[in-house]
Design a protein around this motif. Structure first.
Motif, mmCIF file in Angstrom:
data_model
loop_
_atom_site.group_PDB
_atom_site.id
_atom_site.type_symbol
_atom_site.label_atom_id
_atom_site.label_comp_id
_atom_site.label_asym_id
_atom_site.label_seq_id
_atom_site.Cartn_x
_atom_site.Cartn_y
_atom_site.Cartn_z
ATOM 1 N N PHE A 38 0.849 -1.185 0.000
ATOM 2 C CA PHE A 38 0.000 0.000 0.000
ATOM 3 C C PHE A 38 0.888 1.240 0.000
ATOM 4 O O PHE A 38 1.770 1.401 0.840
ATOM 5 N N ILE A 40 -0.174 -0.321 -4.594
ATOM 6 C CA ILE A 40 -1.601 -0.003 -4.526
ATOM 7 C C ILE A 40 -1.765 1.397 -3.948
ATOM 8 O O ILE A 40 -1.434 1.650 -2.792
ATOM 9 N N LEU A 47 -7.166 1.621 -3.713
ATOM 10 C CA LEU A 47 -7.730 0.874 -2.593
ATOM 11 C C LEU A 47 -9.202 1.243 -2.392
ATOM 12 O O LEU A 47 -10.056 0.368 -2.196
ATOM 13 N N ASP A 72 -12.597 -1.286 -2.921
ATOM 14 C CA ASP A 72 -13.637 -1.449 -1.906
ATOM 15 C C ASP A 72 -15.016 -1.208 -2.516
ATOM 16 O O ASP A 72 -15.949 -1.998 -2.312
ATOM 17 N N PRO A 92 -9.595 -5.327 4.764
ATOM 18 C CA PRO A 92 -8.151 -5.049 4.742
ATOM 19 C C PRO A 92 -7.401 -6.067 5.596
ATOM 20 O O PRO A 92 -7.845 -6.440 6.689
ATOM 21 N N GLU A 107 -5.439 3.381 5.893
ATOM 22 C CA GLU A 107 -6.236 2.376 5.176
ATOM 23 C C GLU A 107 -7.701 2.464 5.585
ATOM 24 O O GLU A 107 -8.606 2.372 4.741
#
Length: 633
Positions: free
Chosen positions: A175, A189, A194, A198, A210, A257
Motif C-alpha cells: 500500500f 496499490i 484501494l 472497496d 483489509p 487504510e
C-alpha cells in the motif's frame, strides 16, 4: 419428474443448491429472445449474468418494466433465496435481503444448458442458503505478484460468481501510504485504487476486508533505513514492540487504510509467525513480562487503533496455538483465523482449542500453490474438504481461504480449482465430493461441456504430486535446479519421469489450440504448467543421457552439444509464455527478476554447449577428453 441428484449432475452448478426440483413445463425456454429484468435489478448481478451469457453466445439481459425476472421479498434468513424458472421464460426470485437476490442470480447465470436446438433454461424450483455465513478469499499480493486493477476486478467478480462474499488482500508493504510511501513498490496499490477496489467489491456483494501485517513479515519496510530502528533485529522482518517507532508507523498505516475503507466489519492485523520476538530489541521486556503478555499487548494496541472504525480485529491463530494463555489476554470480540494447510485426518483439535477461549473463528485452509508451478491439488482438496467440513460441524464463523505466493513466482490463475472447491464446500451443507466437483468444474468455470478440462486438472495434480514436495523440492525449485546437481538428481530418481511426462503431454495435447468460452487465460496457464512439468522431466532425462553420451568411445560425442541446445531452447520457449501469463494478471514490478531466471538458465546451457564444442575439437586433435565436470561447471 427427474430426481434431484440426477438433475444436479446434469446441470453442473457450483456451488450446488441445497434443494432442487424439476417443474413440469411443456418445453424449456429456448432463448429465442433476450430475457428482461426490471430497471432496478441488481447491477452487479446483471453484469455477472451478462458476462457469462455473452461468453456462451446467449443474448444478454435487457431492462424492461415488463420484466421476465421478478424479485419479491420474503421472510427468509440472510443470503437465502428461492428461485423458480418456467418454460415461458418467467423467473421468480424470492429472498429476504439483497444478498439473497444476488445469489439467486448467480445460480440463474449457470442454469442455461445447450440442447439439440441451442440453449435452454430448465424448469426448476430451487431453495438455497449458505452453510457458512462468511466465505472469504485471502489473497497474497505482497510476495511479488501484485494484480493490475483489471485483474483485481476480475478476481472479485469471479469469487462473487461462486458465492464468496469477502475479499481480503494480504498486504505487507504494497500500500502506497501517503505518510509512509517509501516501502511500497513503485507500482504499488495507491489510496485511490484501494478505495476503488472497496467500492467495486461492494457492487458484487463482496465485503472488502483489509489485511495488513502489523508484527512479523515486515522486512520490506524494515529494509528502509528510516524504519530500521523499528526492527527486532537488524533490518529483520519483525516490528519490535520495544521500539516506539513500530507503533507510530503501523498506527499511521492502519488509520490511512481505514480512512479509505471506513467501516469494514473486520480488519486483519496478521501477527503470525513471530518466533523471533524476544531475540533482539524486545529481549528485556519479554524476559520481564513473558512472551504471551508482550504478544497480547500488541493485539490490544492494534484493537484500540481499529476499534473506532467499528471493525473487529482478526488475527492468525498460531500465536494462540503456541501459547493458549494468550486467549485470556486479548479482546473477546477478536476473530481468530485458524490456518492449517496439511492434509490431516482431522482439524478438530485446532478448532476446539480456539472455541474453548470463546472466540469466533474462521477456518483457513490453503490452496497449496506456494512455490509450485501448479497447486498441489491433492493436498489442497484434502485439506479444504476436511477442515471446512469440520468447521461447518463446529458452526464456525466462516471460511478464510488462503492463496500464497511465497517465492514470488506462482500465478493466481492456476489457483481457481482449489479456490472454487473451497467456496463450494463453504456454501453447501454436505462435504463436496472431489470426483463430483471435478465433473462440475468444466462447465461451471470454463463454460464448456468438455470433460477433458477435468482430466487435465487430474493429470496436473498427479504430476505435481509425483514431482514435488511442499518446500524442499517444490516444482518451482525443480524448474531452476541444475539437473547435474547430485541432490536434485537423486530426488528425481524417485520419480517415474516417463509417466509424469506422458501425463503432462496429454494435458498439452488437449489444450493446444483450444480456448474455452470463459476464463481462457486460466486454461493457458494450465497449458504452461503442463509444458513446464514436461520440460522438468526432459531436463533430468537429458542430464542422464549426456552423462552417457559424453565419452571418448561414443561415436556421437559431437552431438552432445545438441542436448544442451535443447535445454537452452526449452527455457527460451517458456519465457514468453510465462511473461504473457504474468502480464495478464499482474503489474510489471517483480516480473524482470522472474524472467531473468529463464535467461540465466538459457545462458548456462549455451556456455555448456560451447564447452562441449571446444572439448570435441580438443579430442579430435589430442584424443584427450576433459572430464564432464569441466563442461558443467
Amino acid at each position: 419428474m427427474i430426481a434431484a441428484a440426477a438433475l444436479l449432475a446434469w446441470m453442473h452448478v457450483l456451488p450446488r443448491p441445497q434443494t432442487i426440483q424439476a417443474v413440469s413445463c411443456a418445453r424449456e425456454f429456448s432463448f429465442t429472445r433476450a430475457l428482461s429484468v426490471a430497471p432496478g435489478f441488481d447491477s452487479g448481478a446483471l453484469d455477472e449474468i451478462d458476462e457469462r451469457w455473452k461468453a456462451l453466445g446467449l443474448p444478454p439481459l435487457r431492462r424492461s418494466s415488463a420484466a421476465d425476472v421478478r424479485v419479491t421479498h420474503a421472510s427468509m434468513p440472510a443470503q437465502a433465496y428461492r428461485l423458480l424458472t418456467r418454460g415461458d421464460g418467467s423467473v421468480l426470485i424470492e429472498a429476504g435481503d439483497a444478498d439473497g437476490v444476488f445469489y439467486a442470480a448467480m445460480t440463474l447465470a449457470q442454469l442455461p444448458r445447450r440442447t439439440g436446438l441451442g440453449w435452454g433454461l430448465p424448469c426448476v424450483r430451487i431453495a438455497d442458503a449458505p452453510a457458512l455465513h462468511w466465505r472469504v478469499l485471502s489473497d497474497d499480493v505482497s510476495r511479488g505478484p501484485l494484480p493490475n486493477m483489471r485483474y483485481f476486478k476480475e478476481r472479485i467478480r469471479t469469487i462473487a460468481a461462486f458465492k464468496m462474499n469477502g475479499y481480503s488482500p494480504y498486504m505487507e508493504h504494497v500500500f502506497v501510504d501517503p505518510h509512509d510511501p517509501l516501502p511500497a513498490p513503485l507500482d504499488g496499490i495507491t489510496p485511490v485504487q484501494l478505495r476503488e477496489l472497496d467500492a467495486y467489491a461492494a457492487r458484487f456483494h463482496v465485503t472488502f476486508i483489509p489485511e495488513q501485517q502489523t508484527f512479523a513479515h515486515m522486512h520490506n519496510t524494515l529494509r528502509i533505513e528510516q524504519y530500521a530502528g523499528a526492527a527486532e533485529e537488524p533490518h529483520s522482518f519483525l516490528l519490535s514492540p520495544a521500539s516506539p517507532l513500530s507503533l507510530q508507523y503501523i498506527t499511521r498505516v492502519i488509520k490511512d487504510e481505514l480512512a479509505l475503507i471506513p467501516h469494514p466489519p473486520f480488519f486483519h492485523i496478521g501477527s503470525d509467525e513471530t518466533s523471533s520476538l524476544g531475540n533482539g530489541a524486545s529481549k528485556a521486556i519479554v524476559a520481564q513480562r513473558g512472551r504471551a503478555q508482550v504478544y497480547a499487548q500488541h493485539i490490544r494496541l492494534m484493537n484500540e487503533i481499529v476499534k473506532p472504525s467499528g471493525a473487529r480485529v482478526m488475527l492468525w491463530d498460531d500465536g494462540i496455538e503456541n501459547d493458549p494463555a494468550i486467549m485470556k489476554l486479548i479482546p473477546k470480540d477478536a476473530v481468530v483465523v485458524n490456518w492449517h494447510y496439511g492434509n490431516e485426518r482431522s482439524f478438530r483439535r485446532y478448532i476446539d482449542l480456539v472455541a474453548s477461549g470463546g472466540f469466533d473463528q474462521m477456518v483457513a485452509p490453503g490452496d497449496s500453490n506456494w512455490n509450485q508451478i501448479y497447486p498441489d491439488i491433492n493436498t489442497a482438496i484434502g485439506n479444504e474438504r476436511t477442515f471446512i467440513t469440520e468447521g461447518k460441524q463446529a458452526r464456525v464463523f466462516g471460511l478464510f481461504q488462503t492463496v500464497w505466493h511465497d517465492d514470488g513466482e506462482s500465478l493466481f490463475e492456476a489457483t481457481w480449482y482449489p479456490v472454487i472447491y473451497a467456496a463450494a464446500n463453504a456454501w453447501e451443507r454436505e462435504s463436496v465430493d472431489p470426483a463430483r466437483f471435478q465433473a462440475d468444474f468444466p462447465f461451471a468455470f470454463f463454460g464448456s461441456s468438455d470433460g477433458g478440462y477435468g482430466r487435465d486438472i487430474a493429470n496436473l495434480a498427479a504430476v505435481q504430486s509425483s514431482l514435488a514436495d511442499a518446500y524442499d523440492y517444490s516444482s518451482n525449485y525443480l524448474m531452476w535446479a541444475d539437473p547435474f546437481d547430485p541432490l536434485a538428481a537423486a530426488h528425481m530418481q524417485k520419480v517415474d519421469i516417463s509417466d509424469a511426462r506422458r501425463k503432462a503431454e496429454a494435458v498439452e495435447q488437449h489444450l493446444l489450440g483450444r480456448s474455452p468460452p470463459m476464463h481462457a487465460n486460466a486454461a493457458r496457464v494450465m497449458f504452461l504448467a503442463a509444458r513446464k512439468y514436461d520440460f522438468i522431466g526432459r531436463k533430468f532425462q537429458a542430464a542422464a543421457e549426456i552423462r552417457q553420451y559424453y565419452a571418448p568411445n561414443y561415436g556421437g560425442l559431437a552431438w552432445t552439444k545438441y542436448w544442451f541446445w535443447e535445454l537452452r531452447d526449452g527455457y527460451e520457449e517458456l519465457e514468453p509464455l510465462y511473461a504473457a501469463a504474468w502480464r495478464y494478471e499482474n503489474r510489471e514490478s517483480h516480473l524482470a527478476s522472474n524472467l531473468e531466471r529463464y535467461h540465466a538458465a538459457a545462458r548456462r546451457n549455451i556456455e555448456r554447449a560451447d564447452r562441449v564444442y571446444d572439448a570435441t575439437l580438443q579430442f579430435s586433435a589430442t584424443k584427450a577428453l576433459p572430464p564432464l565436470t569441466e563442461i558443467i561447471k
